[in-house]
Design a protein around this motif. Sequence first.
Motif, PDB file in Angstrom:
ATOM      1  N   THR B  20      18.035  -7.657   8.421  1.00 52.01           N
ATOM      2  CA  THR B  20      17.148  -7.378   9.308  1.00 52.01           C
ATOM      3  C   THR B  20      16.665  -8.310  10.470  1.00 52.01           C
ATOM      4  O   THR B  20      16.875  -8.071  11.648  1.00 52.01           O
ATOM      5  N   PHE B  24      17.680  -8.180  14.360  1.00 54.25           N
ATOM      6  CA  PHE B  24      16.670  -7.729  15.224  1.00 54.25           C
ATOM      7  C   PHE B  24      16.718  -9.170  16.228  1.00 54.25           C
ATOM      8  O   PHE B  24      16.631  -8.772  17.508  1.00 54.25           O
ATOM      9  N   TYR B 271      18.212   0.141  20.593  1.00 49.09           N
ATOM     10  CA  TYR B 271      17.866  -0.950  19.430  1.00 49.09           C
ATOM     11  C   TYR B 271      17.563  -0.286  18.048  1.00 49.09           C
ATOM     12  O   TYR B 271      18.194  -1.009  17.082  1.00 49.09           O
ATOM     13  N   GLN B 275      19.444  -1.451  14.571  1.00 47.68           N
ATOM     14  CA  GLN B 275      19.027  -1.841  13.418  1.00 47.68           C
ATOM     15  C   GLN B 275      18.981  -1.011  12.077  1.00 47.68           C
ATOM     16  O   GLN B 275      19.413  -1.663  11.070  1.00 47.68           O
TER      17      GLN B 275
END
Lengths: 323, 324
Positions: B20, B24, B271, B275
């Motif tokens: 993550t 990110f 986004y 993710q």
Amino acid sequence: MNDRNSPLLSVRNLTIHYITDDGIVRAVNDISFDLEKGKTLGLVGETGAGKTTTALGIMNLVPDPPGKIISGQILVNGKDILKFKKNELKKYRGKVASMVLQDPMTALNPLITVGEQIAEVLRLHDKLSRADSYIKAAQMLELVGIPSDRINDYPHEFSGGMKQRVVIAIALACNPQLLIADEPTTALDVTIQAQVLSLIRDLIKKYGTSMILITHDLGVVTEICDEVAIMYAGQIVEKGDLEAVYEHTGHPYTRGLFGSLPSLAVKAHRLNPIEGLMPDPTDLPKGCAFHPRCPDKMPECVSRTPVVIETEPGHFVRCLLYE
Amino acid sequence: MLNYIFKRILAAIPVLLGVTLLVFTMLYFTEGDPARLILGDTAAEEEVEALREELGLNESFISQYISYLGGVLKGDLGTDYITGRPVRDEIMERLGTTLKLAAASIIFSIVIAIPAGIISAVRQYSLIDIISMVIALLGNSMPNFWLALMLILFFSVYLGVLPASGLYGLKYYIMPVIGISAGAVATITRMTRSSMLEVIRQDYIRMARIKGQTEFAVIVKHALKNALIPVITVIGIQFTVAVGGAVVNEQVFAIPGLGKFLVDAIKARNYRVVQGGVLVLAIICSLVNLFIDLLYAFIDPRIKNQFRESGKLRSIRKAREEGL
């Protein structure tokens, strides 16, 4: 060699080569010998002398390719096992003749319980039911000195000596007439060696099994064997009863082997090895294969190949000294 | 065993956290403003700024990440900027398609590759061995997407027998499965062959022959199981490759799965979807790896021993023996 009444095993002029990219490896060259029922023959020689190849030949399991049985016969109870068809071989291996391999660490399938590995051979030959084969397998384990409650254990749960006991149990499960033990103690601890050897000796005596014991230990031979055959470069150079070979040693190579044993009686600083090395089996010397290392070399040894001579009844030597 | 599974799942947590953080960070520093993309080029700067504020894009990197992570821990993967729907729901709708395709490809690979590998090993240097090794080399050398395009050209455009896009029935699976599994078939065939070649030279195989076992039983009962241990590793890796490969193949075949969804999301700077999608893929890979490790124990008693809670299984086994 002389004709006695129907030996169990009769190897006649057996020649086995390995055909490789680097040339033809002449592993076994024209060997002949008999083994009578209930007798034990010691097959002695250095590494690479062709002992294991001979043994695999007798099982008709020479890996092909690269191995090829070039000529000869292997008669078991009078039948040539080299001419056996698939289903005849299936009945022969494991039932008539069986084998104990050298390294117990690799001879057992790591993913199958020892019980199943014994029971498998019983189901194949003795037509036992699954339950009966396990009962017999448990008996076999007890027979070789392993508690039968370990029947469902896997090979990695056993020590080397115990694994070799399991291998012996597999080999003897169907009570074969002939057992080939290929250096059965070489991979074991010295303390365990004696135990395993005496186990083998007791079992074959009990069941009247004939045995070929492959070894390079002349001491082991005296303990177990009735007869001994000395192999060098794929040939049997001397064969006879223990007493004949040990007391009236004929071949210079055999003398060299005895000479290289350390003695307690005579204090020596160095061992007394045979000079030189075993010849390259892809390029054997002309004449007698032992002549480059032989202390008794004669001019004709370089050119003429010796034949087998019977120097006294039952004692055979392959050397020009006796021709 | 349960203990082991629990430990493995715990060990996966740092890996997933890392995934993550990586995704990110990469997206944070990527060119392009999601607010601008959502509103379009004609929108006024004030509107864009207002949306940025609303989406939380003006906050610091750390606080954005922490608030995202907080959501993830609650099972909330955020909101799709474009559709306004929860990312989790959107992924779940598409995940099935991707997994079905990957599973079909792996099953296809196994069915083809393991027998091919066994035959190649048993008949080493025979014609059939040479042919299957040449095919395996081709399979390994061709890029998946190129093979997929060639398949479409030949079967859809030229012959017109197979549909070129979508996933509406069995027929639609044929080309994507071949496209995805070509590499896996090749790798698994080669691995099976080499592993089998190693095993059939072992003493215990010779021992099985000494027993008088048939050649078929020697191969299937004694050799195959031993040879499969390294092959299983490769199958596990190939499954994760197939899931990852879906990103490309779903694009080529216009299949509405997670892969295509991800690619579209990357293009749109969506986004939260990127993710979430990557995180889900990472979770799948971790689970597959865990499953493979458990499979080892199932096959190999030496590995099972390590999992065993002391003496417990042993006493069960004892009890079963006594019943026998």
